[in-house]
Design a protein around this motif. Structure first.
Motif, PDB file in Angstrom:
ATOM      1  N   ASP A  50       0.857  -1.186   0.000  1.00 49.99           N
ATOM      2  CA  ASP A  50       0.000   0.000   0.000  1.00 49.99           C
ATOM      3  C   ASP A  50       0.889   1.230   0.000  1.00 49.99           C
ATOM      4  O   ASP A  50       1.398   1.637   1.031  1.00 49.99           O
ATOM      5  CB  ASP A  50      -0.913  -0.029   1.221  1.00 49.99           C
ATOM      6  N   GLY A  51       1.093   1.818  -1.153  1.00 50.08           N
ATOM      7  CA  GLY A  51       1.987   2.965  -1.282  1.00 50.08           C
ATOM      8  C   GLY A  51       1.474   4.247  -0.651  1.00 50.08           C
ATOM      9  O   GLY A  51       2.204   5.233  -0.608  1.00 50.08           O
ATOM     10  N   TYR A  56       5.645   8.088   5.190  1.00 53.89           N
ATOM     11  CA  TYR A  56       5.751   7.896   6.628  1.00 53.89           C
ATOM     12  C   TYR A  56       7.155   7.476   7.053  1.00 53.89           C
ATOM     13  O   TYR A  56       7.645   7.881   8.082  1.00 53.89           O
ATOM     14  CB  TYR A  56       4.741   6.847   7.096  1.00 53.89           C
ATOM     15  N   MET A  57       7.779   6.617   6.255  1.00 53.52           N
ATOM     16  CA  MET A  57       9.093   6.096   6.602  1.00 53.52           C
ATOM     17  C   MET A  57       9.778   5.629   5.336  1.00 53.52           C
ATOM     18  O   MET A  57       9.133   5.062   4.459  1.00 53.52           O
ATOM     19  CB  MET A  57       8.948   4.916   7.565  1.00 53.52           C
ATOM     20  N   GLY A  58      11.063   5.863   5.229  1.00 54.15           N
ATOM     21  CA  GLY A  58      11.765   5.355   4.072  1.00 54.15           C
ATOM     22  C   GLY A  58      13.153   5.936   3.920  1.00 54.15           C
ATOM     23  O   GLY A  58      13.598   6.778   4.696  1.00 54.15           O
ATOM     24  N   PHE A  83      12.025   8.431   9.753  1.00 58.62           N
ATOM     25  CA  PHE A  83      10.693   8.254  10.311  1.00 58.62           C
ATOM     26  C   PHE A  83      10.017   9.618  10.235  1.00 58.62           C
ATOM     27  O   PHE A  83      10.127  10.433  11.133  1.00 58.62           O
ATOM     28  CB  PHE A  83      10.763   7.767  11.760  1.00 58.62           C
ATOM     29  N   ALA A  84       9.356   9.894   9.133  1.00 58.89           N
ATOM     30  CA  ALA A  84       8.789  11.210   8.879  1.00 58.89           C
ATOM     31  C   ALA A  84       7.470  11.419   9.615  1.00 58.89           C
ATOM     32  O   ALA A  84       7.173  12.527  10.051  1.00 58.89           O
ATOM     33  CB  ALA A  84       8.586  11.405   7.376  1.00 58.89           C
ATOM     34  N   GLN A  85       6.674  10.373   9.736  1.00 63.88           N
ATOM     35  CA  GLN A  85       5.395  10.438  10.432  1.00 63.88           C
ATOM     36  C   GLN A  85       5.191   9.129  11.178  1.00 63.88           C
ATOM     37  O   GLN A  85       5.661   8.086  10.747  1.00 63.88           O
ATOM     38  CB  GLN A  85       4.229  10.594   9.454  1.00 63.88           C
ATOM     39  N   LYS A  86       4.442   9.197  12.265  1.00 62.58           N
ATOM     40  CA  LYS A  86       4.130   7.988  13.023  1.00 62.58           C
ATOM     41  C   LYS A  86       2.971   7.262  12.340  1.00 62.58           C
ATOM     42  O   LYS A  86       1.964   7.868  12.012  1.00 62.58           O
ATOM     43  CB  LYS A  86       3.750   8.350  14.457  1.00 62.58           C
ATOM     44  N   GLY A 183       6.341   1.588   4.090  1.00 58.96           N
ATOM     45  CA  GLY A 183       5.889   1.808   2.712  1.00 58.96           C
ATOM     46  C   GLY A 183       4.419   1.955   2.508  1.00 58.96           C
ATOM     47  O   GLY A 183       3.981   2.928   1.992  1.00 58.96           O
ATOM     48  N   LEU A 184       3.629   1.105   2.762  1.00 56.25           N
ATOM     49  CA  LEU A 184       3.457   0.017   3.709  1.00 56.25           C
ATOM     50  C   LEU A 184       3.398  -1.317   2.973  1.00 56.25           C
ATOM     51  O   LEU A 184       2.744  -1.429   1.945  1.00 56.25           O
ATOM     52  CB  LEU A 184       2.165   0.238   4.507  1.00 56.25           C
ATOM     53  N   ASN A 185       4.058  -2.306   3.551  1.00 54.59           N
ATOM     54  CA  ASN A 185       3.980  -3.677   3.067  1.00 54.59           C
ATOM     55  C   ASN A 185       3.524  -4.558   4.213  1.00 54.59           C
ATOM     56  O   ASN A 185       3.866  -4.305   5.363  1.00 54.59           O
ATOM     57  CB  ASN A 185       5.361  -4.158   2.588  1.00 54.59           C
TER      58      ASN A 185
END
Length: 193
Positions: A50-51, A56-58, A83-86, A183-185
């Motif tokens: 889910d892009g 949020y993180m990367g 970690f840009a956002q929780k 990412g989310l994976n």
């Protein structure tokens, strides 16, 4: 089987983002599988990407959007984990039970058929909530974060190894491993031990 490396990846984390969660992620792990005449070991799996959580993180440098340059390396901001956002807690609280149910259905299994559930070892309260949603007791999961903290992608192989060493799995038991990452994976797999 798992391997723990003493080398910390903490140096790879940018601590200056809007959100920073202390994370050493010092583990390394792998599962070694082999064929068996005793019946199927692999039962079912599901992968989700889910892009919509990519901000949020990367590690944002290194691709065509932001190539690695001397300036990027000198600044050291975009070429390390940020970690840009929780992540909202419901990402795993809702996502893990949903993907587990898909895998159970694909494998013609029920929650009661699973002897052990293993999850990404990032938050104990999330694991407790997920087990409650699944209507399964905490005794049917295993955690290692209290021993070694968060060990990144190695946490599930390490949790499995620890559970086996504690005699938590018997031959023929069904096992669910469910993981999520940036990412989310999200991934889930069911095995017969």
């Amino acid at each position: 089987m798992f391997i723990v490396t003493p080398k910390s990846s903490a140096e790879q984390v940018n601590r200056t983002g809007a959100f920073f969660r202390s994370s050493k992620a010092t583990g390394a792990g792998a599962l070694v599988l082999q064929a068996s005449d005793e019946g199927p070991g692999f039962l079912a799996s599901k992968l989700i990407a889910d892009g919509s959580f990519s901000d949020y993180m990367g590690i944002y440098a290194g691709g065509t959007r932001m190539p690695i340059t001397e300036d990027v390396l000198r600044e050291g901001r975009w070429n390390k984990v940020r970690f840009a956002q929780k992540y909202p807690p419901e990402v795993n609280i809702e996502g893990w039970p949903r993907i587990i149910r898909v895998v159970l259905a694909k494998g013609d299994l029920t929650v009661d058929d699973i002897a052990l559930f293993l999850f990404t070892q990032v938050n104990l309260s999330t694991i407790k909530e997920v087990m409650k949603i699944l209507e399964a007791p905490m005794e049917r999961t295993h955690t290692i974060m209290q021993k070694w903290g968060y060990t990144g992608s190695a946490c599930i192989p390490m949790a499995l190894d620890d559970a086996v060493r504690e005699d938590r799995l018997k031959t023929g038991d069904n096992l669910i491993m469910c993981a999520s990452g940036g990412g989310l994976n999200m991934a889930c797999v069911a095995f017969r031990w």
